[in-house]
Motif scaffolding. Structure first.
Motif, PDB file in Angstrom:
ATOM      1  N   ASP A  62       0.711  -1.206  -0.247  1.00  0.00           N
ATOM      2  CA  ASP A  62       0.144   0.024   0.224  1.00  0.00           C
ATOM      3  C   ASP A  62       0.315   1.107  -0.209  1.00  0.00           C
ATOM      4  O   ASP A  62       0.171   2.576  -0.722  1.00  0.00           O
ATOM      5  CB  ASP A  62      -0.728  -0.406   0.999  1.00  0.00           C
ATOM      6  N   ARG A  63       2.192   1.256   0.317  1.00  0.00           N
ATOM      7  CA  ARG A  63       2.964   2.365   0.261  1.00  0.00           C
ATOM      8  C   ARG A  63       2.982   3.159  -1.127  1.00  0.00           C
ATOM      9  O   ARG A  63       4.102   4.082  -0.861  1.00  0.00           O
ATOM     10  CB  ARG A  63       3.900   2.151   1.313  1.00  0.00           C
ATOM     11  N   LEU A  64       2.970   1.652  -2.542  1.00  0.00           N
ATOM     12  CA  LEU A  64       3.859   2.061  -3.673  1.00  0.00           C
ATOM     13  C   LEU A  64       3.695   3.044  -3.971  1.00  0.00           C
ATOM     14  O   LEU A  64       2.329   3.211  -3.880  1.00  0.00           O
ATOM     15  CB  LEU A  64       3.848   0.907  -4.487  1.00  0.00           C
ATOM     16  N   ALA A  65       3.666   3.827  -5.726  1.00  0.00           N
ATOM     17  CA  ALA A  65       3.382   4.136  -5.988  1.00  0.00           C
ATOM     18  C   ALA A  65       1.816   3.799  -7.493  1.00  0.00           C
ATOM     19  O   ALA A  65       2.661   1.959  -7.426  1.00  0.00           O
ATOM     20  CB  ALA A  65       4.158   5.435  -6.787  1.00  0.00           C
ATOM     21  N   ARG A  66       1.640   4.407  -7.526  1.00  0.00           N
ATOM     22  CA  ARG A  66       0.823   3.181  -8.455  1.00  0.00           C
ATOM     23  C   ARG A  66       1.224   3.707 -10.320  1.00  0.00           C
ATOM     24  O   ARG A  66       0.892   4.756 -10.756  1.00  0.00           O
ATOM     25  CB  ARG A  66      -1.217   3.470  -8.795  1.00  0.00           C
ATOM     26  N   LEU A  67       1.721   2.765 -11.051  1.00  0.00           N
ATOM     27  CA  LEU A  67       2.380   2.894 -12.466  1.00  0.00           C
ATOM     28  C   LEU A  67       0.265   3.438 -12.986  1.00  0.00           C
ATOM     29  O   LEU A  67      -0.502   2.806 -12.595  1.00  0.00           O
ATOM     30  CB  LEU A  67       3.045   2.078 -12.526  1.00  0.00           C
ATOM     31  N   GLU A  68       0.460   3.747 -13.843  1.00  0.00           N
ATOM     32  CA  GLU A  68      -0.958   3.995 -15.899  1.00  0.00           C
ATOM     33  C   GLU A  68       0.310   4.197 -16.559  1.00  0.00           C
ATOM     34  O   GLU A  68       1.243   4.736 -17.033  1.00  0.00           O
ATOM     35  CB  GLU A  68      -1.211   5.377 -14.514  1.00  0.00           C
ATOM     36  N   ASP A  69      -0.248   3.641 -17.876  1.00  0.00           N
ATOM     37  CA  ASP A  69      -0.313   4.192 -18.547  1.00  0.00           C
ATOM     38  C   ASP A  69      -0.364   5.214 -19.713  1.00  0.00           C
ATOM     39  O   ASP A  69      -1.255   5.949 -19.266  1.00  0.00           O
ATOM     40  CB  ASP A  69      -0.812   2.889 -19.719  1.00  0.00           C
ATOM     41  N   SER A  70       0.765   5.858 -20.383  1.00  0.00           N
ATOM     42  CA  SER A  70       0.364   6.827 -21.231  1.00  0.00           C
ATOM     43  C   SER A  70      -0.682   6.625 -22.125  1.00  0.00           C
ATOM     44  O   SER A  70      -1.047   5.580 -22.270  1.00  0.00           O
ATOM     45  CB  SER A  70       1.466   7.491 -21.330  1.00  0.00           C
TER      46      SER A  70
END
Length: 365
Positions: free
Chosen positions: A199-207
């Motif tokens: 839950d500490r991690l950043a959440r990636l997102e696609d461009s």
């Protein structure tokens, strides 16, 4: 150096405000001192949780810097040297003409097995034994040492299985025991993130949707183009997959500062590690490659005539980690949005290189 902090922070805000990026971290060490620790944007667009300096990011191949470091620390222990045949520790790996492969070949991406065997897909990556068995039985595309070609995911398993057989410990344990704990960076560097830390991690997102890179005829589509789905998968995040990694920019920059100042690798070893070890056309991507032991040489975006004093890795999606032996500078940039270009990293690296005078080994910080 406060001017550099101010300028980098301004650039990060600009990237977020214009919509080019959503969340970023940049950290810079100069001669062992943290001179930039800047963040901007959100770590998770769904909740609006802000990026903090202690937010870990899954950063794809930029994590290879940690893998290469473990290999050098393994050599430091005396368990093997760079020219030790891999079969001395891993006899099965010599199948189909790979018996001449050495740790040096692994680190220069010249073993000849750049792609995962076709029966291995993303869902198989957490199965260490299955993946290593498939790699050991793979037929090389060229004689070990004859050519170089980017070993996208195979690299981490090659180094990791050598390390496991030499020490009896997994890469996640070696990273913790040999690097994170001694440097006081526990919670900032991971192969295999503990469930309690997810839950500490950043959440990636696609461009915006992008076409696949041109088919190189070697790598599978999932090896050629990173996706947020892969980088956000709890199964992938919790698995020991040392061709990728999860870290904070501050943490990974601190590691490279410790490499540069002798806390992890002595000056003689550092000179050996960062010397050109193989040069030639990358058989996967077709670009000219100049490899040190475990790292491409040369600053991202540097002019062709610049003498390479920088080593590091870019990560699929745009992250970047590097260290410069000439200036004693360690740089790291992580981000949430996966882009098919390196424009953000290049601009930030250029600003850093311009602000910290090159060849300033004897100047005051």
């Amino acid at each position: 150096m406060s001017a550099l902090q101010h300028r980098i922070r301004g650039l990060l805000d600009e990237f977020v405000d214009t919509g080019a990026e959503t969340g970023l971290q940049v950290a810079v060490y100069h001669r062992g001192t943290l001179v930039v620790d800047a963040v901007a944007g959100v770590a998770d667009s769904r909740t609006g949780r802000a990026v903090a300096s202690e937010t870990p990011f899954f950063s794809f191949s930029a994590g290879k810097t940690m893998t290469s470091l473990i290999a050098h620390l393994l050599v430091r222990t005396g368990a093997l040297d760079y020219d030790t045949p891999v079969v001395d520790l891993w006899p099965e790996s010599g199948a189909h003409g790979k018996e001449t492969a050495t740790l040096r070949h692994v680190l220069t991406h010249t073993v000849g097995i750049p792609a995962m065997p076709r029966d291995i897909g993303p869902a198989d990556l957490p199965d260490w034994q299955r993946v290593c068995t498939a790699i050991a039985d793979a037929e090389p595309r060229w004689r070990p040492g004859a050519e170089t070609g980017y070993h996208s995911y195979t690299f981490g398993y090659l180094v990791g299985e050598i390390a496991r057989r030499a020490t009896g410990r997994a890469m996640r344990q070696l990273l913790r025991d040999w690097v994170a704990a001694p440097l006081g960076l526990e919670g900032e560097l991971y192969f295999a993130v503990p469930r309690t830390d997810l839950d500490r991690l950043a959440r990636l997102e696609d461009s915006v949707p992008q076409p696949l890179p041109p088919d190189d005829g070697i790598l599978s589509p999932w090896e050629r183009q990173p996706t947020a789905a892969l980088g956000n998968s709890p199964e992938i995040l919790q698995a020991d997959i040392p061709s990728v990694g999860t870290f904070t920019a501050r943490g990974i920059a601190a590691v490279h500062a410790a490499v540069l100042d002798g806390r992890l690798i002595d000056s003689r070893r550092l000179e050996e590690v960062t010397a050109p070890a193989f040069e030639g056309t990358d058989q996967v991507f077709g670009n000219y490659a100049r490899m040190a032991l475990g790292y491409p040489l040369g600053r991202l975006g540097a002019p062709p005539d610049e003498t390479p004093t920088t080593f590091g890795w870019v990560g699929g999606g745009g992250s970047y980690v590097c260290a410069d032996t000439a200036t004693g500078t360690a740089f790291a940039m992580t981000k949430t949005r996966l882009t098919p270009h390196l424009d953000t990293a290049r601009r930030l690296a250029d600003v850093t290189a311009a602000e910290i005078p090159r060849h300033s080994r004897d100047s005051a910080p």
